[in-house]
Structures are given as structure tokens and as C-alpha cells.
Design an enzyme around this catalytic site. Structure first.
Site, PDB file in Angstrom:
ATOM      1  N   CYS A  19       0.904  -1.213  -0.044  1.00  0.00           N
ATOM      2  CA  CYS A  19       0.225   0.010   0.006  1.00  0.00           C
ATOM      3  C   CYS A  19       0.926   1.316  -0.118  1.00  0.00           C
ATOM      4  CB  CYS A  19      -1.012   0.015   1.083  1.00  0.00           C
ATOM      5  SG  CYS A  19      -2.230  -1.411   1.290  1.00  0.00           S
TER       6      CYS A  19
ATOM      7  N   HIS B 182      -8.978   4.062  -1.641  1.00  0.00           N
ATOM      8  CA  HIS B 182      -7.687   3.404  -1.449  1.00  0.00           C
ATOM      9  C   HIS B 182      -7.386   2.554  -2.696  1.00  0.00           C
ATOM     10  CE1 HIS B 182      -4.337   1.841  -0.039  1.00  0.00           C
ATOM     11  NE2 HIS B 182      -4.511   0.869   0.916  1.00  0.00           N
TER      12      HIS B 182
ATOM     13  N   CYS C 261       0.285   2.151   6.497  1.00  0.00           N
ATOM     14  CA  CYS C 261       0.868   0.770   7.051  1.00  0.00           C
ATOM     15  C   CYS C 261       0.648  -0.084   5.679  1.00  0.00           C
ATOM     16  CB  CYS C 261      -0.257  -0.015   7.795  1.00  0.00           C
ATOM     17  SG  CYS C 261      -2.061   0.376   7.037  1.00  0.00           S
TER      18      CYS C 261
END
Length: 389
Positions: free
Chosen positions: A91, A345, A375
Site C-alpha cells: 500500500c 484507497h 501501513c
């Protein structure tokens, strides 16, 4: 050593990562190409002067295989003499791209470099790069973790249990994310950072009418009897409503040195002050933002109180709430224009999406220092501190 500054930052509005999403008919290469054209047009730089293009993409398979960043640059119509590469730190891929780009500028390897990212989760769904039956971890990892690794949703549940974060608290956090994002759009705060595409002019996943009562009606997303037996402390509070959705989008920032910016007549938006990356427990894989924040502040010689704005990726509400508990950060300074739960996202694009939003929010609010952290799967996290100029 030279400094590294951001002179332009732009993103697409974020689409739903579903077949009926507004960007589902747009190839991921074209998503990123559109953003790169906007970046170059807004900055006014000669694209031939760019030394490298570093992009983040997580599921590098199918339409996102073969070095997507390179073909996006070519699709944008820019010189084929400019190289490009695509990186994967899950990510945080495009935040890592920013770090690599800035480090290249600071070392003198680059004068002008693009950091960017893209993900089309409608066309290349999450885990498309792991075919059924494939083992991406290998026997050594299996031996080290004999009970097995866990999916991110289970990690989010474990975090909620460890930090005593209840369903009501997570749903309230998610509601506030939607409220902040809707208000930011209504007040025109995203206009400077976005470039419409395919008729999409506003982030598609924002639900202004969301309330804690509405979210309370959603079923937990990750209930599993085997994990329930292994982790009896889990009370199954993580839902689609207090987690980030799947999305399509792209984002990009242009990085150079103050010296080169002056020579080219570019206005720096912020200085890339300090960087950090950490590893953490791959079972509680989403907690790396806590040590990453501590590490980047230590490297910067700053304290939490010096930071005016924070962007902490809202992969799950429990992640940000645990981070707030551990750091003591003022919630009023965190994700002030909403976060991934509401805005979306798109995995590989999220690092530079957060940075684009953060750079523009700093200017709007007259902030001096801002901190971004994300994260990442596998127990990783990036952190970056920006300084206004």
C-alpha cells in the site's frame, strides 16, 4: 547534500473499484498517463528534462504488468528517452517512490524526477497476482510462522482487540471521515489537487449521508471460525463501513532541488524533510505506522507537537485509532480532509494521493510541518515529514 522539494502534485478523482465504477472503463496505463500529462502541464516543465519516473503499483499482473509506469509515460506522449520503473511496497508503493525520487535528487543523481502511482482495482482486482493454489511466501516463512500468516482483515481485528477499540468507536471514526471529505469537496478544497477524468469530477466513494447508525447495521467482513478459534480475543468489529473500499485512481508529484526549481522558475510547495521505513510483526502487520512515526520524528529532530497536520492511511479505522492511542496525536490534526475510508484507497496510487492532499492542505492551512505514514502488508510502514517553504 542538496535538498528535495515538491513543485507540483496532482491526482485523479478516485473511482469505485467495481465494474460499474466511473473509471472502470479506463485502462490503468491511461489513468496514470492522464495524471502525468496534468502534472507536466500544470508545472510547465519540459518533459524531456525529467531524469526518471518512479511509480507504485501493487498488483503487477495483467493490465498492470510489464512496468506500467513506463507505458503510462509513453502513452502520455512524452519523450521515450526518459526512463521509468515500477515499485511495490504494497500500500505504500508510491510513498516509497517519493522516497526513492527524493533520495536521488538529494544525492545529485537526479535533477528532476516524477514519483507517482496507479491502481485499477475494478480491472485488476486485489490478489490477481496470486493465482489460486500459488504460494507467494515459500517454505522458510511457513517454518517461521507455523500457525500461518493472516489476512489484513484479521490483523485489523487483532489491532482492535489489542487496543480495546470497539465497533462504535470505529464506526464513528468512519462517519467523520465521510463528513470531512464531503465538506472538503463542498468547500472546493480538492479542486487544486484534482484533474477530472472520464467525466468523474469528485471522489466516488464518499457517502455524505453515512451515520454511525447506518454503519452499525453492517455485518463484520472477516468472520472465520478457524481464526476465531486461534484468536478468541477478536470480537469481529471490522466491516466494509469502517474499512477502506476498493478503488481506481492515479496520482503524481514532481520533485526537484531548490536550486533546480529556481533555475526553471518553479515554485516549491514543500520540502521533503525526513524519511523512514520500518518493519513490524507480520501478524499485527498494520501497526508499523507506530514505530515509523517515532523513527521519522527522531531522524527529523522534531517532536509530535511540532507537526501541524498528519495523514495516516485509513486502511482500517482500527489502524488509525491505535496509532492515535500510541502517539497521542491530536485527532483534529489527522486526515483533516477525510481519508481512505471515504476518499478511497487505490493501492498503488495511495502514497502519492495522500502526499498530494497533504501538500495542498499545508498551503491552505499555513502549516509548517506535516507527517504522512502508511501501513503496508507484510508488516511494513513508510513515514515522511514535509516542511513548508
Amino acid at each position: 547534500m542538496r535538498d528535495a522539494v515538491i513543485v507540483e502534485a496532482v491526482r485523479t478523482p478516485i473511482g469505485k473499484g467495481k465494474p460499474n465504477g466511473a473509471l472502470a472503463q479506463t485502462h490503468p496505463v491511461e489513468l496514470l498517463a492522464h495524471t502525468l500529462r496534468a502534472l507536466v502541464e500544470r508545472s510547465g516543465v519540459d518533459p524531456a528534462l525529467v531524469d526518471d519516473v518512479i511509480g507504485g503499483t501493487v498488483d503487477q499482473v495483467g493490465e498492470q504488468a510489464m512496468n506500467t509506469t513506463r507505458y503510462a509515460w509513453l502513452s502520455a506522449g512524452f519523450p521515450d528517452s526518459v526512463p521509468a520503473t515500477t515499485v511495490d511496497r504494497q500500500c505504500g508503493s508510491s510513498q516509497q517512490a517519493v522516497h526513492f525520487a527524493a533520495q536521488g535528487v538529494m544525492s545529485g543523481t537526479y535533477d528532476l524526477v516524477v514519483a507517482c502511482g496507479v491502481e485499477s482495482m475494478s480491472r485488476v482486482p486485489m490478489w490477481s497476482n496470486v493465482p489460486p493454489g500459488a504460494d507467494p511466501f515459500g517454505p522458510g516463512v511457513a517454518a517461521r510462522f507455523p500457525e500461518g500468516l493472516v489476512p489484513q482483515g484479521i490483523s485489523a481485528e487483532l489491532i482492535a482487540a489489542k487496543w480495546s477499540i470497539g465497533r462504535e468507536q470505529m464506526d464513528q471514526f468512519a462517519t467523520e471521515s465521510h463528513q470531512k471529505a464531503a465538506r472538503a469537496w463542498d468547500e472546493g478544497l480538492f479542486h487544486a489537487e484534482t484533474m477530472p477524468i472520464a467525466g468523474l469530477t469528485r471522489d466516488e466513494s464518499i457517502r455524505p449521508a453515512t451515520t454511525p447508525e447506518v454503519l452499525a447495521g453492517l455485518k463484520p467482513s472477516f468472520v472465520d471460525p478457524d481464526f476465531a478459534e486461534r484468536f478468541p480475543q477478536i470480537d469481529w468489529s471490522v466491516t466494509a463501513g469502517n474499512s477502506s473500499p476498493t478503488n481506481d485512481g492515479a496520482s503524481a508529484v514532481l520533485i526537484t532541488s531548490s536550486e533546480t526549481a529556481a533555475r526553471l522558475g518553479l515554485r516549491p510547495l514543500a520540502r521533503l524533510h525526513s524519511f523512514a521505513v520500518t518493519g513490524s510483526d507480520p501478524i499485527l502487520m498494520l501497526t508499523g505506522v507506530i514505530p515509523a512515526t517515532e523513527k521519522v520524528l527522531r531522524k527529523a529532530g522534531l517532536t509530535l507537537g511540532d507537526i501541524d497536520l498528519f495523514e495516516v492511511n485509513e486502511a482500517f479505522a482500527s489502524v488509525v485509532l491505535a496509532w492515535q492511542q500510541e502517539t497521542g496525536a491530536d485527532p483534529a490534526k489527522v486526515n483533516v480532509h477525510g481519508g481512505a475510508i471515504s476518499l478511497g484507497h487505490p493501492l498503488g496510487a495511495s502514497g502519492t494521493r495522500l502526499m498530494t492532499t497533504l501538500v495542498h492542505a499545508m498551503r491552505l492551512r499555513g502549516s509548517r510541518y506535516a507527517l504522512q505514514t502508511m501501513c503496508e502488508a507484510g508488516g511494513l510502514a513508510n513515514a515522511t515529514i514535509l516542511e513548508a517553504l
